[in-house]
Design a protein around this motif. Structure first.
Motif, PDB file in Angstrom:
ATOM      1  N   MET A  12       0.838  -1.214   0.000  1.00 14.97           N
ATOM      2  CA  MET A  12       0.000   0.000   0.000  1.00 14.97           C
ATOM      3  C   MET A  12       0.864   1.253   0.000  1.00 14.97           C
ATOM      4  O   MET A  12       0.529   2.244  -0.666  1.00 14.97           O
ATOM      5  N   ALA A  13       1.984   1.197   0.717  1.00 17.64           N
ATOM      6  CA  ALA A  13       2.898   2.351   0.777  1.00 17.64           C
ATOM      7  C   ALA A  13       3.434   2.664  -0.624  1.00 17.64           C
ATOM      8  O   ALA A  13       3.581   3.827  -0.998  1.00 17.64           O
ATOM      9  N   GLU A  14       3.670   1.606  -1.398  1.00 14.92           N
ATOM     10  CA  GLU A  14       4.180   1.798  -2.770  1.00 14.92           C
ATOM     11  C   GLU A  14       3.162   2.535  -3.653  1.00 14.92           C
ATOM     12  O   GLU A  14       3.518   3.196  -4.617  1.00 14.92           O
ATOM     13  N   GLU A  15       1.871   2.384  -3.285  1.00 15.55           N
ATOM     14  CA  GLU A  15       0.823   3.021  -4.096  1.00 15.55           C
ATOM     15  C   GLU A  15       0.711   4.521  -3.845  1.00 15.55           C
ATOM     16  O   GLU A  15       0.101   5.248  -4.611  1.00 15.55           O
ATOM     17  N   GLU A  25      -1.450   6.591   2.309  1.00 15.30           N
ATOM     18  CA  GLU A  25      -0.590   7.642   2.871  1.00 15.30           C
ATOM     19  C   GLU A  25      -0.113   7.251   4.282  1.00 15.30           C
ATOM     20  O   GLU A  25       1.066   7.399   4.616  1.00 15.30           O
ATOM     21  N   TYR A  26      -1.058   6.739   5.095  1.00 15.58           N
ATOM     22  CA  TYR A  26      -0.667   6.289   6.443  1.00 15.58           C
ATOM     23  C   TYR A  26       0.366   5.155   6.373  1.00 15.58           C
ATOM     24  O   TYR A  26       1.315   5.115   7.146  1.00 15.58           O
ATOM     25  N   CYS A  27       0.132   4.216   5.441  1.00 13.21           N
ATOM     26  CA  CYS A  27       1.081   3.101   5.283  1.00 13.21           C
ATOM     27  C   CYS A  27       2.461   3.647   4.920  1.00 13.21           C
ATOM     28  O   CYS A  27       3.484   3.212   5.445  1.00 13.21           O
ATOM     29  N   PHE A  28       2.473   4.630   4.039  1.00 15.95           N
ATOM     30  CA  PHE A  28       3.728   5.224   3.577  1.00 15.95           C
ATOM     31  C   PHE A  28       4.499   5.890   4.724  1.00 15.95           C
ATOM     32  O   PHE A  28       5.671   5.615   4.946  1.00 15.95           O
ATOM     33  N   VAL A  29       3.817   6.733   5.493  1.00 14.53           N
ATOM     34  CA  VAL A  29       4.536   7.454   6.560  1.00 14.53           C
ATOM     35  C   VAL A  29       4.939   6.516   7.709  1.00 14.53           C
ATOM     36  O   VAL A  29       5.998   6.669   8.297  1.00 14.53           O
TER      37      VAL A  29
END
Ligand code: KG4
Ligand code: ZN
Length: 342
Positions: free
Chosen positions: A192-195, A241-245
Protein backbone atom coordinates in the motif's frame (compact mmCIF):
# COMPACT_ATOMS: atom_id res chain seq x y z
CA UNK A 1 28.39 -33.07 3.70
CA UNK A 2 24.67 -33.44 3.19
CA UNK A 3 22.63 -31.56 5.79
CA UNK A 4 18.88 -31.79 6.40
CA UNK A 5 17.52 -28.59 8.00
CA UNK A 6 14.21 -28.48 9.89
CA UNK A 7 12.41 -25.29 10.95
CA UNK A 8 9.09 -25.13 12.84
CA UNK A 9 9.49 -22.20 15.26
CA UNK A 10 6.36 -20.28 14.24
CA UNK A 11 3.87 -20.92 11.43
CA UNK A 12 6.06 -22.27 8.64
CA UNK A 13 6.84 -25.98 8.42
CA UNK A 14 10.11 -26.13 6.52
CA UNK A 15 12.69 -28.73 5.47
CA UNK A 16 15.73 -28.24 3.30
CA UNK A 17 18.70 -30.21 2.08
CA UNK A 18 22.01 -28.57 1.37
CA UNK A 19 25.30 -29.98 0.15
CA UNK A 20 28.40 -28.32 1.54
CA UNK A 21 31.96 -28.41 0.41
CA UNK A 22 33.92 -28.20 3.66
CA UNK A 23 37.10 -27.16 1.82
CA UNK A 24 35.74 -24.34 -0.33
CA UNK A 25 32.79 -23.44 1.94
CA UNK A 26 30.46 -23.55 -1.07
CA UNK A 27 26.84 -24.34 -0.28
CA UNK A 28 24.51 -25.93 -2.81
CA UNK A 29 20.81 -25.88 -2.02
CA UNK A 30 19.25 -29.16 -3.17
CA UNK A 31 15.78 -28.46 -1.82
CA UNK A 32 13.97 -25.74 0.12
CA UNK A 33 10.43 -26.80 1.02
CA UNK A 34 8.18 -24.43 2.95
CA UNK A 35 4.60 -25.14 3.93
CA UNK A 36 3.15 -21.83 5.09
CA UNK A 37 0.11 -21.60 7.35
CA UNK A 38 -0.54 -17.92 6.64
CA UNK A 39 -3.90 -18.61 4.98
CA UNK A 40 -5.09 -20.49 8.08
CA UNK A 41 -4.01 -17.85 10.62
CA UNK A 42 -5.19 -14.89 8.52
CA UNK A 43 -8.75 -15.09 9.77
CA UNK A 44 -7.57 -14.78 13.38
CA UNK A 45 -5.36 -11.75 12.66
CA UNK A 46 -2.23 -13.52 13.91
CA UNK A 47 -0.66 -16.90 14.65
CA UNK A 48 -2.72 -19.12 16.95
CA UNK A 49 -0.11 -21.36 18.65
CA UNK A 50 -2.38 -24.37 19.17
CA UNK A 51 -3.48 -24.38 15.51
CA UNK A 52 0.11 -23.85 14.34
CA UNK A 53 1.32 -26.89 16.30
CA UNK A 54 -1.43 -29.11 14.93
CA UNK A 55 -0.64 -28.01 11.38
CA UNK A 56 3.07 -28.73 11.93
CA UNK A 57 2.19 -32.27 13.06
CA UNK A 58 0.24 -32.83 9.85
CA UNK A 59 2.84 -31.24 7.57
CA UNK A 60 6.24 -32.14 8.92
CA UNK A 61 6.66 -35.65 7.47
CA UNK A 62 5.29 -34.81 3.99
CA UNK A 63 7.54 -31.72 3.94
CA UNK A 64 10.65 -33.76 4.86
CA UNK A 65 9.68 -36.40 2.32
CA UNK A 66 9.34 -33.75 -0.37
CA UNK A 67 12.70 -32.22 0.56
CA UNK A 68 14.40 -35.62 0.02
CA UNK A 69 12.51 -36.24 -3.24
CA UNK A 70 13.32 -32.78 -4.60
CA UNK A 71 16.98 -33.19 -3.63
CA UNK A 72 16.91 -36.64 -5.27
CA UNK A 73 18.76 -38.26 -2.40
CA UNK A 74 18.10 -41.09 0.00
CA UNK A 75 18.15 -40.32 3.73
CA UNK A 76 21.12 -42.71 4.03
CA UNK A 77 23.23 -40.03 2.35
CA UNK A 78 22.56 -37.47 5.10
CA UNK A 79 25.48 -36.62 7.42
CA UNK A 80 23.73 -34.23 9.77
CA UNK A 81 20.31 -32.90 10.79
CA UNK A 82 20.04 -29.24 11.83
CA UNK A 83 16.96 -28.25 13.81
CA UNK A 84 15.67 -25.02 15.31
CA UNK A 85 16.01 -25.17 19.12
CA UNK A 86 14.43 -21.75 19.77
CA UNK A 87 13.41 -19.03 20.23
CA UNK A 88 9.83 -19.48 19.09
CA UNK A 89 6.45 -20.88 20.06
CA UNK A 90 7.01 -23.85 22.34
CA UNK A 91 4.36 -26.12 20.82
CA UNK A 92 5.60 -25.35 17.30
CA UNK A 93 9.24 -25.95 18.22
CA UNK A 94 8.38 -29.26 19.88
CA UNK A 95 6.85 -30.78 16.75
CA UNK A 96 10.05 -30.17 14.82
CA UNK A 97 12.29 -31.33 17.65
CA UNK A 98 10.35 -34.53 18.36
CA UNK A 99 10.36 -35.42 14.67
CA UNK A 100 14.11 -34.88 14.58
CA UNK A 101 14.57 -36.98 17.73
CA UNK A 102 12.84 -39.92 16.03
CA UNK A 103 14.69 -39.50 12.74
CA UNK A 104 18.05 -39.15 14.47
CA UNK A 105 17.42 -42.39 16.41
CA UNK A 106 16.03 -44.33 13.47
CA UNK A 107 18.50 -43.11 10.85
CA UNK A 108 21.48 -42.85 13.24
CA UNK A 109 22.33 -39.31 12.19
CA UNK A 110 23.80 -36.69 14.58
CA UNK A 111 21.92 -33.46 15.25
CA UNK A 112 23.01 -29.86 15.67
CA UNK A 113 20.59 -27.53 17.49
CA UNK A 114 20.41 -24.08 15.91
CA UNK A 115 19.22 -20.72 17.22
CA UNK A 116 16.48 -19.41 14.91
CA UNK A 117 17.85 -15.85 14.89
CA UNK A 118 21.30 -17.17 14.02
CA UNK A 119 19.58 -18.98 11.16
CA UNK A 120 18.31 -15.64 9.86
CA UNK A 121 21.83 -14.21 10.16
CA UNK A 122 23.20 -17.10 8.06
CA UNK A 123 20.55 -16.59 5.35
CA UNK A 124 23.10 -14.18 3.88
CA UNK A 125 25.67 -16.96 3.66
CA UNK A 126 23.57 -19.24 1.42
CA UNK A 127 24.55 -17.76 -1.91
CA UNK A 128 26.25 -14.41 -1.24
CA UNK A 129 26.29 -12.11 -4.27
CA UNK A 130 29.25 -10.17 -2.89
CA UNK A 131 32.07 -11.20 -0.59
CA UNK A 132 31.24 -10.99 3.10
CA UNK A 133 34.16 -9.11 4.64
CA UNK A 134 34.63 -8.93 8.39
CA UNK A 135 33.83 -7.41 10.78
CA UNK A 136 30.26 -7.50 9.50
CA UNK A 137 27.36 -5.63 11.05
CA UNK A 138 24.17 -7.64 10.68
CA UNK A 139 20.68 -6.28 11.21
CA UNK A 140 18.02 -8.94 11.76
CA UNK A 141 14.45 -7.71 11.47
CA UNK A 142 11.65 -10.23 11.81
CA UNK A 143 8.26 -10.65 13.42
CA UNK A 144 9.74 -11.69 16.74
CA UNK A 145 13.22 -10.12 16.73
CA UNK A 146 15.06 -6.95 15.91
CA UNK A 147 18.73 -6.78 16.68
CA UNK A 148 22.12 -5.65 15.50
CA UNK A 149 25.13 -7.94 15.84
CA UNK A 150 28.78 -7.68 14.93
CA UNK A 151 30.33 -10.82 13.44
CA UNK A 152 34.08 -11.32 13.24
CA UNK A 153 36.17 -13.46 10.89
CA UNK A 154 35.87 -16.43 13.32
CA UNK A 155 32.04 -16.08 13.02
CA UNK A 156 31.72 -15.16 16.70
CA UNK A 157 28.86 -12.74 17.21
CA UNK A 158 28.24 -9.97 19.68
CA UNK A 159 24.84 -8.31 20.13
CA UNK A 160 25.32 -4.55 20.03
CA UNK A 161 21.69 -3.41 19.87
CA UNK A 162 18.20 -4.81 20.27
CA UNK A 163 14.59 -3.77 20.60
CA UNK A 164 13.39 -2.82 24.04
CA UNK A 165 9.78 -3.68 23.19
CA UNK A 166 8.22 -4.66 19.84
CA UNK A 167 10.14 -6.11 16.90
CA UNK A 168 10.05 -4.25 13.57
CA UNK A 169 7.86 -6.94 11.98
CA UNK A 170 5.54 -6.73 14.95
CA UNK A 171 5.27 -2.95 14.39
CA UNK A 172 4.18 -3.67 10.80
CA UNK A 173 1.73 -6.37 11.93
CA UNK A 174 0.19 -4.27 14.71
CA UNK A 175 -0.01 -1.17 12.50
CA UNK A 176 -1.85 -3.20 9.86
CA UNK A 177 -4.22 -4.55 12.50
CA UNK A 178 -5.06 -1.00 13.64
CA UNK A 179 -5.97 -0.08 10.07
CA UNK A 180 -7.88 -3.37 9.54
CA UNK A 181 -5.60 -4.37 6.69
CA UNK A 182 -5.10 -8.05 7.50
CA UNK A 183 -2.23 -10.37 8.43
CA UNK A 184 0.75 -10.47 8.06
CA UNK A 185 0.99 -6.69 8.04
CA UNK A 186 4.47 -6.29 6.54
CA UNK A 187 3.74 -7.25 2.94
CA UNK A 188 0.34 -5.46 3.01
CA UNK A 189 1.64 -2.14 4.39
CA UNK A 190 4.61 -2.32 2.06
CA UNK A 191 2.38 -2.81 -1.00
CA UNK A 192 0.00 0.00 0.00
CA UNK A 193 2.90 2.35 0.78
CA UNK A 194 4.18 1.80 -2.77
CA UNK A 195 0.82 3.02 -4.10
CA UNK A 196 1.19 6.42 -2.41
CA UNK A 197 2.94 8.84 -4.70
CA UNK A 198 2.24 12.26 -3.18
CA UNK A 199 3.78 14.14 -0.27
CA UNK A 200 2.35 13.82 3.22
CA UNK A 201 1.83 16.22 6.13
CA UNK A 202 1.31 13.38 8.63
CA UNK A 203 4.11 13.46 11.19
CA UNK A 204 5.08 10.33 13.10
CA UNK A 205 7.93 10.09 15.60
CA UNK A 206 11.12 8.04 15.18
CA UNK A 207 11.63 6.78 18.73
CA UNK A 208 15.25 6.46 19.92
CA UNK A 209 16.65 7.45 16.53
CA UNK A 210 19.05 9.87 18.20
CA UNK A 211 19.77 7.84 21.33
CA UNK A 212 23.46 7.18 21.97
CA UNK A 213 23.05 3.42 22.11
CA UNK A 214 22.10 1.04 19.29
CA UNK A 215 18.82 -0.15 20.80
CA UNK A 216 15.38 0.25 19.27
CA UNK A 217 11.84 0.92 20.44
CA UNK A 218 8.77 0.63 18.23
CA UNK A 219 5.88 0.63 20.68
CA UNK A 220 5.77 4.46 20.88
CA UNK A 221 5.53 4.69 17.11
CA UNK A 222 2.64 2.23 17.12
CA UNK A 223 0.83 4.31 19.79
CA UNK A 224 1.51 7.52 17.85
CA UNK A 225 -0.14 5.94 14.80
CA UNK A 226 -3.13 4.95 16.92
CA UNK A 227 -3.58 8.52 18.27
CA UNK A 228 -3.18 9.95 14.79
CA UNK A 229 -5.88 7.60 13.41
CA UNK A 230 -8.22 8.48 16.29
CA UNK A 231 -7.77 12.19 15.57
CA UNK A 232 -8.24 11.93 11.83
CA UNK A 233 -11.89 11.29 10.86
CA UNK A 234 -10.96 10.73 7.22
CA UNK A 235 -8.12 8.25 7.81
CA UNK A 236 -9.90 5.50 5.89
CA UNK A 237 -9.55 7.62 2.73
CA UNK A 238 -5.83 8.07 3.35
CA UNK A 239 -4.75 4.46 4.01
CA UNK A 240 -1.93 4.37 1.45
CA UNK A 241 -0.59 7.64 2.87
CA UNK A 242 -0.67 6.29 6.44
CA UNK A 243 1.08 3.10 5.28
CA UNK A 244 3.73 5.22 3.58
CA UNK A 245 4.54 7.45 6.56
CA UNK A 246 4.37 4.60 9.07
CA UNK A 247 6.69 2.41 6.98
CA UNK A 248 9.10 5.31 6.42
CA UNK A 249 9.35 5.92 10.18
CA UNK A 250 10.26 2.23 10.75
CA UNK A 251 12.79 2.27 7.89
CA UNK A 252 14.43 5.54 9.01
CA UNK A 253 15.05 4.08 12.48
CA UNK A 254 16.44 0.79 11.12
CA UNK A 255 18.71 2.48 8.58
CA UNK A 256 20.03 5.10 11.00
CA UNK A 257 20.93 2.55 13.70
CA UNK A 258 22.57 0.18 11.23
CA UNK A 259 24.78 2.94 9.81
CA UNK A 260 25.65 4.08 13.34
CA UNK A 261 26.65 0.51 14.27
CA UNK A 262 28.69 0.07 11.08
CA UNK A 263 30.64 3.27 11.83
CA UNK A 264 31.17 2.40 15.48
CA UNK A 265 32.47 -1.11 14.80
CA UNK A 266 34.37 -0.36 11.59
CA UNK A 267 32.22 -2.77 9.57
CA UNK A 268 33.52 -3.96 6.21
CA UNK A 269 30.12 -5.44 5.32
CA UNK A 270 26.55 -4.63 6.25
CA UNK A 271 24.06 -7.51 6.10
CA UNK A 272 20.29 -7.38 6.41
CA UNK A 273 18.18 -10.43 7.34
CA UNK A 274 14.82 -11.63 8.68
CA UNK A 275 11.25 -11.43 7.36
CA UNK A 276 11.21 -7.62 7.17
CA UNK A 277 14.30 -7.73 4.94
CA UNK A 278 11.87 -8.77 2.18
CA UNK A 279 10.81 -5.11 2.16
CA UNK A 280 12.04 -3.49 -1.05
CA UNK A 281 11.98 0.04 0.35
CA UNK A 282 14.10 -1.00 3.34
CA UNK A 283 16.55 -2.89 1.11
CA UNK A 284 16.84 0.14 -1.20
CA UNK A 285 17.13 2.74 1.58
CA UNK A 286 19.80 0.78 3.47
CA UNK A 287 21.79 0.02 0.33
CA UNK A 288 21.80 3.72 -0.56
CA UNK A 289 22.81 4.75 2.97
CA UNK A 290 25.69 2.25 2.96
CA UNK A 291 26.86 3.65 -0.39
CA UNK A 292 26.47 7.31 0.62
CA UNK A 293 27.62 7.23 4.23
CA UNK A 294 30.26 4.47 4.38
CA UNK A 295 33.26 3.78 2.18
CA UNK A 296 34.32 0.41 0.79
CA UNK A 297 31.60 -1.44 2.68
CA UNK A 298 29.80 -4.36 1.01
CA UNK A 299 26.03 -4.59 1.36
CA UNK A 300 24.21 -7.93 1.33
CA UNK A 301 20.60 -9.05 1.55
CA UNK A 302 19.33 -12.63 1.24
CA UNK A 303 17.43 -13.82 -1.80
CA UNK A 304 13.70 -13.13 -1.26
CA UNK A 305 12.86 -16.80 -0.61
CA UNK A 306 15.35 -16.86 2.31
CA UNK A 307 14.10 -13.68 4.05
CA UNK A 308 11.09 -15.17 5.85
CA UNK A 309 11.28 -18.44 7.83
CA UNK A 310 12.89 -21.33 5.94
CA UNK A 311 15.02 -24.37 6.74
CA UNK A 312 17.89 -23.64 4.33
CA UNK A 313 19.09 -20.90 6.68
CA UNK A 314 19.04 -23.40 9.58
CA UNK A 315 21.04 -25.99 7.60
CA UNK A 316 23.46 -23.25 6.48
CA UNK A 317 24.05 -22.07 10.05
CA UNK A 318 24.84 -25.71 10.91
CA UNK A 319 27.34 -25.95 8.04
CA UNK A 320 29.32 -23.08 9.59
CA UNK A 321 28.85 -24.11 13.22
CA UNK A 322 29.72 -27.81 12.87
CA UNK A 323 33.45 -27.09 13.25
CA UNK A 324 33.09 -25.65 16.75
CA UNK A 325 29.81 -26.90 18.07
CA UNK A 326 29.04 -30.33 19.49
CA UNK A 327 26.25 -32.44 18.04
CA UNK A 328 23.56 -33.57 20.47
CA UNK A 329 22.47 -37.15 21.01
CA UNK A 330 18.78 -37.88 20.21
CA UNK A 331 17.91 -38.38 23.90
CA UNK A 332 19.37 -34.99 24.91
CA UNK A 333 17.60 -32.80 22.33
CA UNK A 334 15.55 -30.04 23.94
CA UNK A 335 13.71 -26.97 22.71
CA UNK A 336 14.21 -23.59 24.38
CA UNK A 337 11.42 -21.09 23.50
CA UNK A 338 13.41 -18.17 24.93
CA UNK A 339 16.83 -19.18 23.64
CA UNK A 340 19.22 -16.21 23.59
CA UNK A 341 21.80 -15.41 20.94
CA UNK A 342 25.36 -16.01 22.14
O1 KG4 B 1 11.36 -13.99 9.80
P1 KG4 B 1 9.91 -14.16 9.82
O2 KG4 B 1 9.29 -15.02 8.74
O3 KG4 B 1 9.40 -14.77 11.17
C1 KG4 B 1 9.96 -14.48 12.43
O4 KG4 B 1 11.03 -15.02 12.75
O5 KG4 B 1 9.32 -13.65 13.12
O6 KG4 B 1 9.28 -12.70 9.77
C2 KG4 B 1 7.92 -12.46 9.70
C3 KG4 B 1 7.70 -10.96 9.75
C4 KG4 B 1 6.24 -10.54 9.88
O7 KG4 B 1 6.14 -9.60 10.93
C5 KG4 B 1 5.93 -9.91 8.53
O8 KG4 B 1 4.95 -8.88 8.61
C6 KG4 B 1 7.27 -9.37 8.14
O9 KG4 B 1 8.20 -10.33 8.55
N1 KG4 B 1 7.38 -9.17 6.67
C7 KG4 B 1 7.55 -7.97 6.08
C8 KG4 B 1 7.55 -8.20 4.69
N2 KG4 B 1 7.41 -9.54 4.47
C9 KG4 B 1 7.31 -10.11 5.70
N3 KG4 B 1 7.68 -6.74 6.62
C10 KG4 B 1 7.82 -5.70 5.77
N4 KG4 B 1 7.83 -5.83 4.42
C11 KG4 B 1 7.69 -7.05 3.84
N5 KG4 B 1 7.69 -7.15 2.51
ZN1 ZN C 1 12.10 -16.00 11.71
Amino acid sequence: MYILGIETSCDETAASIIKTNQKTGKITVLSNIISSQIEIHKKYGGVVPEIAAREHVLNILPVIDESLKTAKIDHKKLDLIAVTKGPGLITSLITGMETVRTLSFAWEIPVLEINHVEGHIYSNFISPKTKIKFPAVIMTVSGGHTNLVVMNEDKKIKIVGETLDDAAGEAYDKGAKMMNLGYPGGPIISKMAEEFTGTSDIVLPRPMINSKNLDFSFSGLKTALLYQLQKDKSWKNRITEYCFVYQQAIIDILVSKTIKAAKKYGAKSVLLSGGVSANRELRGNLEKAVKDKLTGVNFLVPEMIYTTDNATMIATAAAFKIKNKKTVSFNKLKVDPSLQLK
